[in-house]
Scaffold this motif. Structure first.
Motif: not given
Length: 163
Positions: A82-90
């Protein structure tokens, strides 16, 4: 809702890849993985007011520690996905790339270094382990494999038509 399903698939897939790597590492090099029962033991001691163990193996075992440890292991993997969302963007979820996934995998090594290893009695970044640098190297490699698993699981998710 679709994004949550993707995060679930990616997190479970990456954690499974990490577990497969741990099994391969044991077979090839004789290096055991973290015993997730010890994570369960630690979690089950928290409500009783005990947070730090020196070492966790010397603390009294708790009923259900194996199940709790493995469930926590996969829940953490899903959370890290789920941290990929803020880390890499949608947009990463529609066009996954290896770089951000592996980078995030490497960043997640902070969790064992600065939380799990100290509370289990191994010291900061495994400083009390019998072979601290070897333990650190294995943690870094394992978390890089987790990052690769994030990427490969995202490709599977994309192949399932979830984007």
């Amino acid at each position: 809702m679709l994004l949550l399903l993707q995060i679930l698939i990616i997190g479970v897939g990456a954690t499974l890849m990490m577990d497969l790597w741990a099994g391969l590492r044991l077979r090839l090099f004789g290096v055991p993985s973290l015993n997730y029962a010890m994570v369960g033991r630690w979690l089950l001691w928290i409500p009783k007011g005990r947070f730090i163990h020196r070492p966790i193996a010397s603390s009294e075992s708790q009923q259900g520690e194996v199940l709790v440890g493995w469930l926590a292991h996969y829940a953490i993997g899903i959370t890290f996905a789920g941290l990929l969302l803020p880390f890499a963007g949608a947009e990463w979820f529609t066009e996954p790339s290896a770089g951000p996934a592996v980078a995030l995998g490497l960043v997640t090594v902070a969790a064992p270094f600065f939380l799990l290893q100290p509370v289990l009695g191994m010291g900061m970044a495994a400083s009390r382990a019998p072979n601290p640098w070897g333990t650190r190297a294995h943690s870094l490699i394992t978390h890089a494999v987790f990052g690769l698993g994030l990427y490969l699981s995202a490709l599977v998710s994309k192949g399932m038509g979830l984007v």
